[in-house]
Design a protein around this motif. Structure first.
Motif, mmCIF file in Angstrom:
data_model
loop_
_atom_site.group_PDB
_atom_site.id
_atom_site.type_symbol
_atom_site.label_atom_id
_atom_site.label_comp_id
_atom_site.label_asym_id
_atom_site.label_seq_id
_atom_site.Cartn_x
_atom_site.Cartn_y
_atom_site.Cartn_z
ATOM 1 N N GLY A 43 44.888 34.397 30.380
ATOM 2 C CA GLY A 43 43.602 34.501 31.063
ATOM 3 C C GLY A 43 43.660 33.971 32.476
ATOM 4 N N ALA A 87 43.029 36.062 35.972
ATOM 5 C CA ALA A 87 42.017 35.551 36.896
ATOM 6 C C ALA A 87 42.605 35.391 38.290
ATOM 7 C CB ALA A 87 41.467 34.224 36.388
ATOM 8 N N LEU A 119 40.885 39.503 38.363
ATOM 9 C CA LEU A 119 39.440 39.357 38.155
ATOM 10 C C LEU A 119 38.790 38.318 39.053
ATOM 11 C CD1 LEU A 119 39.144 39.503 34.244
ATOM 12 C CD2 LEU A 119 38.801 41.347 35.895
ATOM 13 N N SER A 170 36.309 36.518 35.251
ATOM 14 C CA SER A 170 37.108 36.172 34.076
ATOM 15 C C SER A 170 36.305 35.300 33.115
ATOM 16 C CB SER A 170 38.386 35.449 34.506
ATOM 17 O OG SER A 170 39.173 35.113 33.394
ATOM 18 N N PHE A 172 40.066 33.717 28.534
ATOM 19 C CA PHE A 172 39.512 34.112 29.826
ATOM 20 C C PHE A 172 38.521 33.071 30.361
ATOM 21 C CE2 PHE A 172 41.008 38.383 28.685
ATOM 22 C CZ PHE A 172 41.476 38.825 29.906
ATOM 23 N N ASN A 193 39.567 28.791 33.732
ATOM 24 C CA ASN A 193 38.995 29.153 35.027
ATOM 25 C C ASN A 193 37.846 28.251 35.439
ATOM 26 O OD1 ASN A 193 40.793 31.415 35.296
ATOM 27 N ND2 ASN A 193 39.615 32.348 33.657
ATOM 28 N N GLU A 250 40.263 46.089 37.479
ATOM 29 C CA GLU A 250 39.402 45.243 36.655
ATOM 30 C C GLU A 250 39.094 45.919 35.317
ATOM 31 O OE1 GLU A 250 36.037 44.514 39.106
ATOM 32 O OE2 GLU A 250 37.025 42.972 40.340
ATOM 33 N N THR A 300 41.937 45.761 32.977
ATOM 34 C CA THR A 300 42.052 44.417 32.397
ATOM 35 C C THR A 300 41.093 44.243 31.226
ATOM 36 O OG1 THR A 300 42.682 43.495 34.545
ATOM 37 C CG2 THR A 300 41.883 41.949 32.881
ATOM 38 N N TYR A 301 39.841 44.696 31.388
ATOM 39 C CA TYR A 301 38.869 44.609 30.301
ATOM 40 C C TYR A 301 39.325 45.415 29.087
ATOM 41 C CZ TYR A 301 35.751 42.900 34.012
ATOM 42 O OH TYR A 301 35.193 42.189 35.039
ATOM 43 N N SER A 361 42.346 43.842 27.331
ATOM 44 C CA SER A 361 42.016 42.659 26.533
ATOM 45 C C SER A 361 41.361 43.040 25.212
ATOM 46 C CB SER A 361 41.117 41.715 27.335
ATOM 47 O OG SER A 361 39.904 42.347 27.706
#
Length: 503
Positions: free
Chosen positions: A75, A79, A83, A88, A124, A128, A230, A233-234, A237
């Motif tokens: 994650g 990030a 993201l 994130s 995620f 962060n 992006e 990435t979503y 995941s």
């Protein structure tokens, strides 16, 4: 207006703490309610509701928690590169809510599905928000450690409330008349979903006041390309969740993964280090030393969710000073209770010592953490001498052990998070923070193995015999913690040189 503050204006705050720390404090507090509430239920649920024996439940707990923390490295990587910290965090919160809702609907049949969503979501979310706390401070600001200690108090406020309420309701020692017996576990997991929604709303309503902290690292590229990266990435995941579910349900796959992810993360860091100066790389090597030693700390400390959870259920009485309490609720929340009471005080002590130029450096603080940890586990060991014929011993003495360990945690965890942000260049901070939590993954993994060995040694024993086996196991862990603490203090001059101007 406040939302238009520059990073420099945010970092040039007056007083002990920046205003933005409060916003992150409350968002993290509710997320930790969710996480620790679920953590406290896992082993007891697996033994009592899924029919696993103590050894398998410990291994399963270690695997589950290892994946939770291992995914923080991944994650943090996404990030840093795609993201940004804010998006994130938001995406992680959404996945955690979905996982908690699934568990609240049918925890028996959907257990591993809900856990899979929660693992990826935490990965995620968790590294962060800690990185954003670090960016509230300028390099070299002596208030940073106090800020992380205060932030850590928020972590533990959520852990205290969720850690006690969720398991106490689920096992029926709290709100018995309000929650029907067949819905107790559903309600316990349901609490986690509700508070995670509150956490996410807290962040979305206050993020404008963070200035440029946590925004996308890809603002300079074409908008359509950035959105495509992006979106991938979503989607990626989500696609990884079924894989996580299979690997968590079969702990042998976790063994293979842990053999791979640690060396791979170090190789990746070495690859990144070619872009940094020699001075920056020395600091990164110092960070690695802290990361490696933290593995051992968490392997012992995280018995709390594994073997100590079963120890609390089977071998502790349910009263402190005449007040009836859930023994496992106390085990799951006592540490957080003491952190709330003493985190700010310890932070102020560091500030007081810093002003007088007598504050111990980070390495010495880590060494002290292991000494406190050793003392706490020796107290767990000594509970065996207060047991009755039924194999149950003093909940009060056990709680005192957590009181001592708390000071060890306050010397390591908030200080460690602060050190990671001070020792790593800005462009790789989330990855370093991810590696810090990856060390926790290894700690959780080894905690499961240690707990499984203790449980296996006590299999088919009477409750009194089981108490003695567990207590003797904690004595051994205390000895190992003592050795680690002494080694850290002895090598502190070497590590201090690597850290250079960082205290």
């Amino acid at each position: 207006m406040e939302q238009n503050l520059s990073l420099e204006q945010i970092q040039n705050f007056k007083g002990k703490y920046p205003r933005q720390l409060w916003y992150l404090f409350f968002s993290e507090m509710w997320e930790r309610f969710c996480f620790y509430g679920m953590r406290g239920m896992l082993v007891v649920f697996m033994v009592g509701q899924l029919g696993m024996n103590d050894r398998i439940a410990n291994l399963q707990y270690g695997a589950t928690q290892a994946w939770v923390y291992a995914f923080t490295f991944i994650g943090g990587l996404f990030a840093d590169k795609i993201l940004g910290l804010r998006k994130s965090l938001f995406w992680g919160g959404i996945l955690m809510i979905i996982g908690s809702v699934i568990l609240s609907i049918d925890p028996k049949n959907f257990f591993f599905i809900g856990i899979g969503f929660t693992i990826v979501g935490t990965g995620f979310f968790k590294p962060n928000i800690s990185s954003m706390v670090g960016q509230l401070y300028q390099d070299g600001d002596p208030r940073r450690d106090a800020g992380f200690s205060f932030f850590y108090m928020g972590v533990n406020l959520g852990a205290l409330i969720g850690g006690y309420i969720c398991i106490a309701v689920a096992e029926g020692s709290m709100w018995q008349s309000l929650v029907p017996e067949h819905l107790r576990w559903n309600v316990g997991f349901g609490f986690a979903a509700i508070v995670m929604i509150i956490s996410l709303l807290t962040f979305t309503q206050t993020q404008k006041k963070l200035g440029t902290i946590g925004i996308s690292p890809l603002l300079e590229i074409e908008s359509s390309k950035r959105k495509r990266m992006e979106t991938l990435t979503y989607v990626g995941s989500l696609l990884i969740i079924p894989v996580i579910i299979v690997m968590v349900a079969n702990t042998v796959y976790t063994d293979y993964f842990m053999m791979f992810i640690g060396p791979a993360s170090i190789l990746y860091l070495l690859y990144e280090m070619k872009n940094f100066s020699a001075a920056e790389n020395k600091k990164l090597f110092a960070a690695l030393i802290f990361i490696i030693f933290s593995i051992f700390f968490w392997a012992f400390f995280e018995q709390s969710g594994g073997s100590l959870s079963l120890f609390a259920v089977n071998n502790l009485n349910n009263t402190i000073l005449g007040v009836k309490l859930s023994p496992n609720g106390v085990n799951n929340s006592a540490n957080s209770f003491f952190v709330i009471g003493f985190a700010a005080l310890v932070g102020l002590v560091w500030l007081w010592m810093a002003k007088r130029k007598i504050e111990p450096n980070t390495v010495i603080k880590f060494g002290l953490a292991f000494l406190f940890l050793a003392a706490g586990f020796w107290i767990f060991y000594y509970t065996k001498f207060f047991a009755g014929a039924d194999g149950r011993t003093s909940l009060g003495l056990f709680t005192f052990g957590w009181f001592i360990i708390t000071f060890g945690e306050l010397c390591l965890s908030p200080i460690g998070m602060s050190a990671m942000t001070k020792l790593s260049p800005l462009k790789t901070q989330a990855v370093i923070m991810g590696m810090w939590f990856l060390a926790s993954a290894y700690g959780q993994y080894f905690a499961g193995l240690l707990g499984a060995n203790i449980a296996e040694a006590s299999e088919h024993a009477t409750n009194l015999e089981k108490l003695n086996v567990y207590a003797d196991g904690y004595k051994q862990l205390g000895i190992y913690a003592l050795i680690a603490g002494v080694i850290l203090i002895l090598i502190s001059p070497l590590v201090k040189k690597l850290m250079q101007e960082v205290k």
